[in-house]
Design a protein around this motif. Structure first.
Motif, PDB file in Angstrom:
ATOM      1  N   SER A 263       0.828  -1.205   0.000  1.00 56.56           N
ATOM      2  CA  SER A 263       0.000   0.000   0.000  1.00 56.56           C
ATOM      3  C   SER A 263       0.863   1.256   0.000  1.00 56.56           C
ATOM      4  O   SER A 263       0.559   2.240  -0.675  1.00 56.56           O
ATOM      5  CB  SER A 263      -0.941   0.002   1.211  1.00 56.56           C
ATOM      6  N   CYS A 266       2.223   1.775  -3.461  1.00 59.00           N
ATOM      7  CA  CYS A 266       1.205   2.300  -4.381  1.00 59.00           C
ATOM      8  C   CYS A 266       1.116   3.826  -4.273  1.00 59.00           C
ATOM      9  O   CYS A 266       0.998   4.524  -5.291  1.00 59.00           O
ATOM     10  CB  CYS A 266      -0.157   1.677  -4.077  1.00 59.00           C
ATOM     11  N   VAL A 267       1.165   4.338  -3.053  1.00 55.87           N
ATOM     12  CA  VAL A 267       1.144   5.786  -2.847  1.00 55.87           C
ATOM     13  C   VAL A 267       2.368   6.430  -3.483  1.00 55.87           C
ATOM     14  O   VAL A 267       2.283   7.469  -4.161  1.00 55.87           O
ATOM     15  CB  VAL A 267       1.093   6.120  -1.340  1.00 55.87           C
ATOM     16  N   VAL A 303      -4.023  13.441  -7.090  1.00 57.94           N
ATOM     17  CA  VAL A 303      -4.235  12.082  -6.591  1.00 57.94           C
ATOM     18  C   VAL A 303      -3.449  11.786  -5.316  1.00 57.94           C
ATOM     19  O   VAL A 303      -4.029  11.277  -4.345  1.00 57.94           O
ATOM     20  CB  VAL A 303      -3.928  11.042  -7.694  1.00 57.94           C
ATOM     21  N   LEU A 307      -4.930  10.240  -1.855  1.00 50.41           N
ATOM     22  CA  LEU A 307      -4.631   8.859  -1.484  1.00 50.41           C
ATOM     23  C   LEU A 307      -3.893   8.749  -0.151  1.00 50.41           C
ATOM     24  O   LEU A 307      -4.120   7.799   0.606  1.00 50.41           O
ATOM     25  CB  LEU A 307      -3.791   8.196  -2.568  1.00 50.41           C
ATOM     26  N   ASN A 308      -3.014   9.689   0.122  1.00 52.69           N
ATOM     27  CA  ASN A 308      -2.148   9.565   1.309  1.00 52.69           C
ATOM     28  C   ASN A 308      -2.924   9.396   2.614  1.00 52.69           C
ATOM     29  O   ASN A 308      -2.641   8.466   3.382  1.00 52.69           O
ATOM     30  CB  ASN A 308      -1.194  10.759   1.399  1.00 52.69           C
ATOM     31  N   ILE A 311      -4.713   5.830   2.495  1.00 54.21           N
ATOM     32  CA  ILE A 311      -3.819   4.671   2.622  1.00 54.21           C
ATOM     33  C   ILE A 311      -3.169   4.634   3.994  1.00 54.21           C
ATOM     34  O   ILE A 311      -3.237   3.626   4.709  1.00 54.21           O
ATOM     35  CB  ILE A 311      -2.746   4.693   1.521  1.00 54.21           C
TER      36      ILE A 311
END
Length: 332
Positions: A263, A266-267, A303, A307-308, A311
């Protein structure tokens, strides 16, 4: 041979009707015109819906992270300090770009003051450089926590975390400072139209009617010294982390640690891939469709801040538990 100014190369792509004030020679324009996403003006309102949604999630999510960190003493540790720094950088980047983007999309307010444009440009590039450094610091924290857990608290002391944070901030400030200085120095072309939704460095200086190789070469130096080195250190850290994960004694521990690392990766990829694409397109990808380039440049800024907090917040048990406690308490 000197390169043709960008404003002349893209003139045929710009549907915006320029007034006389926009078509005369000037040294420093009073304003720039941000086109938004060239070629997609008719769907600006529809594009604004996901952009606005991402902005709301980013602002709300990062404020929640900061609120929980402040209220919960058990979260006052190295990883959480870095996460707070990440939340602050995400908030600054989001608030520096999205309000003006939404003005462009909703009310066609395209003008931006010259000094405001340079300030926005500096804040965007300065804080994205800081964000890259924070990812390195977080990778270091994960490396120590997984590969040498017994010494984690003695290695990553509060003093060392503060020094790392200060180094990340100073690096971003100093390395990006020449950008607005050089941009203010150049004389500009016959147009002040920027085919972007925000004041990106190369999009601004490419309007200059002079040789901008100093800005271009310095931009290359900064990107390769910041992103290049940061990506190298992150890759090395995660190689060591993955090696440590594969020798964990139980499958449960293996899956839990591996899932957390995936994960995080991904970030990191969501930040670096669009950033590198946007940078390379500005310097080398002149055949890339302009609207596609602008969309990717926006993904790079929109994004990761969204997301941060999702996640790192949702997948971090202490933060998730504290958040559930807050909402459970309010609901009773």
């Amino acid at each position: 041979m000197q390169e043709t100014p960008f404003c002349l190369r893209v003139g045929h792509l710009l549907p915006y009707s320029m007034s006389d004030s926009n078509t005369t020679d000037f040294t420093n324009p009073s304003t720039f015109i941000l086109l938004g996403i060239p070629g997609l003006e008719v769907v600006h309102v529809w594009i604004s819906i996901p952009f606005c949604t991402m902005y709301v999630i980013a602002v709300f999510g990062n404020f929640i992270i900061l609120f929980i960190m402040k209220r919960e003493p058990s979260l006052h540790g190295p990883m959480y300090y870095f996460l707070c720094m990440l939340a602050v950088t995400d908030l600054v980047v989001s608030m520096s770009t999205l309000p003006k983007m939404l003005n462009i999309f909703w009310v066609s307010s395209r003008e931006i003051d010259f000094s405001t444009c340079l300030t926005q440009m500096y804040f965007i590039h300065c804080f994205t450089a800081m964000e890259s450094g924070i990812f390195v610091a977080m990778a270091l924290d994960r490396y120590v926590a997984i590969c040498d857990p017994l010494r984690h608290s003695t290695i990553l002391t509060n003093s060392l975390v503060a020094k790392i944070g200060l180094a990340v901030v100073l690096r971003g400030i100093m390395l990006r400072l020449p950008h607005p200085i050089l941009a203010r120095w150049w004389p500009y072309c016959r147009t002040n139209i920027i085919p972007q939704t925000y004041c990106e460095h190369m999009a601004v200086v490419n309007l200059a009617r002079t040789d901008i190789r100093i800005s271009s070469y310095y931009d290359l130096f900064v990107v390769f010294s910041v992103i290049g080195l940061d990506v190298f250190f992150i890759v090395v850290s995660y190689i060591q982390i993955l090696r440590a994960i594969f020798i964990l004694p139980t499958k449960k521990a293996w899956h839990k640690t591996f899932g957390t690392c995936i994960s995080h990766l991904c970030v990191i990829l969501a930040f670096y891939i669009p950033a590198l694409f946007s940078f390379l397109t500005h310097h080398f990808g002149h055949n890339v469709p302009l609207h596609f380039h602008v969309l990717i440049a926006n993904v790079y800024l929109l994004v990761p801040p969204m997301l941060n907090p999702i996640i790192y917040g949702v997948r971090t048990k202490q933060i998730r538990d504290r958040l559930l406690q807050i909402f459970t308490y309010k609901g009773t």
